[in-house]
Design a protein around this motif. Sequence first.
Motif, PDB file in Angstrom:
ATOM      1  N   PRO A 157       0.802  -1.218   0.000  1.00 40.03           N
ATOM      2  CA  PRO A 157       0.000   0.000   0.000  1.00 40.03           C
ATOM      3  C   PRO A 157       0.840   1.277   0.000  1.00 40.03           C
ATOM      4  O   PRO A 157       0.385   2.316  -0.489  1.00 40.03           O
ATOM      5  CB  PRO A 157      -0.826  -0.111   1.287  1.00 40.03           C
ATOM      6  N   GLU A 158       2.040   1.193   0.542  1.00 43.19           N
ATOM      7  CA  GLU A 158       2.875   2.396   0.596  1.00 43.19           C
ATOM      8  C   GLU A 158       3.222   2.909  -0.791  1.00 43.19           C
ATOM      9  O   GLU A 158       3.392   4.108  -0.996  1.00 43.19           O
ATOM     10  CB  GLU A 158       4.157   2.118   1.390  1.00 43.19           C
ATOM     11  N   ALA A 160       1.240   2.861  -3.336  1.00 42.75           N
ATOM     12  CA  ALA A 160       0.059   3.626  -3.762  1.00 42.75           C
ATOM     13  C   ALA A 160       0.017   4.978  -3.061  1.00 42.75           C
ATOM     14  O   ALA A 160      -0.303   6.004  -3.678  1.00 42.75           O
ATOM     15  CB  ALA A 160      -1.213   2.835  -3.471  1.00 42.75           C
ATOM     16  N   ILE A 161       0.335   4.994  -1.793  1.00 42.41           N
ATOM     17  CA  ILE A 161       0.318   6.248  -1.025  1.00 42.41           C
ATOM     18  C   ILE A 161       1.367   7.212  -1.556  1.00 42.41           C
ATOM     19  O   ILE A 161       1.121   8.429  -1.653  1.00 42.41           O
ATOM     20  CB  ILE A 161       0.524   5.945   0.474  1.00 42.41           C
ATOM     21  N   ALA A 164       0.040   8.644  -4.735  1.00 41.81           N
ATOM     22  CA  ALA A 164      -1.063   9.545  -4.416  1.00 41.81           C
ATOM     23  C   ALA A 164      -0.552  10.901  -3.952  1.00 41.81           C
ATOM     24  O   ALA A 164      -1.088  11.944  -4.345  1.00 41.81           O
ATOM     25  CB  ALA A 164      -1.946   8.918  -3.344  1.00 41.81           C
ATOM     26  N   PRO A 177      -7.330   4.463  -6.016  1.00 44.65           N
ATOM     27  CA  PRO A 177      -6.456   3.287  -5.989  1.00 44.65           C
ATOM     28  C   PRO A 177      -7.223   2.043  -6.438  1.00 44.65           C
ATOM     29  O   PRO A 177      -7.661   1.229  -5.626  1.00 44.65           O
ATOM     30  CB  PRO A 177      -6.025   3.209  -4.518  1.00 44.65           C
ATOM     31  N   ALA A 180      -7.774  -1.824  -5.017  1.00 44.02           N
ATOM     32  CA  ALA A 180      -7.178  -1.910  -3.681  1.00 44.02           C
ATOM     33  C   ALA A 180      -7.967  -2.902  -2.837  1.00 44.02           C
ATOM     34  O   ALA A 180      -9.203  -2.829  -2.795  1.00 44.02           O
ATOM     35  CB  ALA A 180      -7.177  -0.549  -3.010  1.00 44.02           C
ATOM     36  N   LEU A 185      -7.958  -0.434   2.873  1.00 50.13           N
ATOM     37  CA  LEU A 185      -8.599   0.863   2.696  1.00 50.13           C
ATOM     38  C   LEU A 185      -8.386   1.797   3.889  1.00 50.13           C
ATOM     39  O   LEU A 185      -8.135   2.995   3.688  1.00 50.13           O
ATOM     40  CB  LEU A 185     -10.090   0.689   2.422  1.00 50.13           C
ATOM     41  N   LEU A 188      -4.963   3.286   3.450  1.00 54.33           N
ATOM     42  CA  LEU A 188      -4.959   4.249   2.348  1.00 54.33           C
ATOM     43  C   LEU A 188      -5.662   5.540   2.766  1.00 54.33           C
ATOM     44  O   LEU A 188      -5.199   6.643   2.455  1.00 54.33           O
ATOM     45  CB  LEU A 188      -5.635   3.648   1.120  1.00 54.33           C
ATOM     46  N   ARG A 189      -6.774   5.402   3.452  1.00 55.67           N
ATOM     47  CA  ARG A 189      -7.524   6.576   3.902  1.00 55.67           C
ATOM     48  C   ARG A 189      -6.665   7.471   4.798  1.00 55.67           C
ATOM     49  O   ARG A 189      -6.678   8.703   4.671  1.00 55.67           O
ATOM     50  CB  ARG A 189      -8.786   6.135   4.635  1.00 55.67           C
ATOM     51  N   ILE A 192      -3.659   9.097   2.486  1.00 55.93           N
ATOM     52  CA  ILE A 192      -3.949   9.884   1.286  1.00 55.93           C
ATOM     53  C   ILE A 192      -4.699  11.146   1.671  1.00 55.93           C
ATOM     54  O   ILE A 192      -5.728  11.090   2.350  1.00 55.93           O
ATOM     55  CB  ILE A 192      -4.765   9.060   0.277  1.00 55.93           C
ATOM     56  N   VAL A 196     -11.040   9.759  -1.550  1.00 56.75           N
ATOM     57  CA  VAL A 196     -10.561   8.483  -2.086  1.00 56.75           C
ATOM     58  C   VAL A 196     -11.726   7.789  -2.801  1.00 56.75           C
ATOM     59  O   VAL A 196     -12.800   7.611  -2.228  1.00 56.75           O
ATOM     60  CB  VAL A 196     -10.007   7.568  -0.978  1.00 56.75           C
TER      61      VAL A 196
END
Length: 247
Positions: A157-158, A160-161, A164, A177, A180, A185, A188-189, A192, A196
């Motif tokens: 996930p990092e 994607a972050i 972002a 994303p 995902a 989630l 990510l929330r 980011i 989202v």
Amino acid sequence: MSRGGTVEEFRALHLGRAPGDPLVLPGPWDAASARVFAAAGFPALATPSAGVAASLGYEDGAVPADEMFAAVARITRAVDVPVSADIEAGYGLAPREIVERLLEAGAVGCNLEDSAGGVLKDPHEQAEFLAEFRAAAGDRLFLNARVDTFLRGETDPERAIERAALYVAAGADCIFPIRAPEDVLPLLRSGIQGPVNVHGHLDATGPSLAELGELGATRLTFGPKQQRWAALALQGMTEQLKKQLKT
């Protein structure tokens, strides 16, 4: 004849949402489906590129730019709510031309992917592309920047972050994303900045729309799922018609 809603209306729909109350954006593939969704009371819509492609007789990713923008224009003319357009990776057009064509089509925003040909783009180059889009658009369009790491097999996930953060700094209003896993989630929330976008479910196979909101989704889109459900319904009606012909 209608011509969609405004970007100000669309942007406001993303703000101040409670965790269990995500913005739900059905995905029209033509003017008729757009009118059905708008008549049902949904405050905005988001076209799916794959659904539009199917309605035009193309495989996903094979629609010429002219036909995609024309399809979006037919949808925006049919409704009086804001419509955001999935325009894939931009069809090789320069950011300024993308902006001009979206505005001509009556769209209030768009999705832009960060992969091409099944390969992730360099995130810094993509951020520059998005920054050029933002400079050309000003505040006239809502930019939903897709992050394709999960789609392309990157499970951390990092990553994607990190993408972002670059895209938000470049002017993205929302991060998508795609694919995902639901269990990441919340991470990510928290990582980011800003809204989202998450794909929602149309059946009981996964979390409900409210549950996805509680996990971290600000807004929910559905890709081509609704177009495919409609095609299945039409297939069922066709089978019934064939049975009647045999009697």
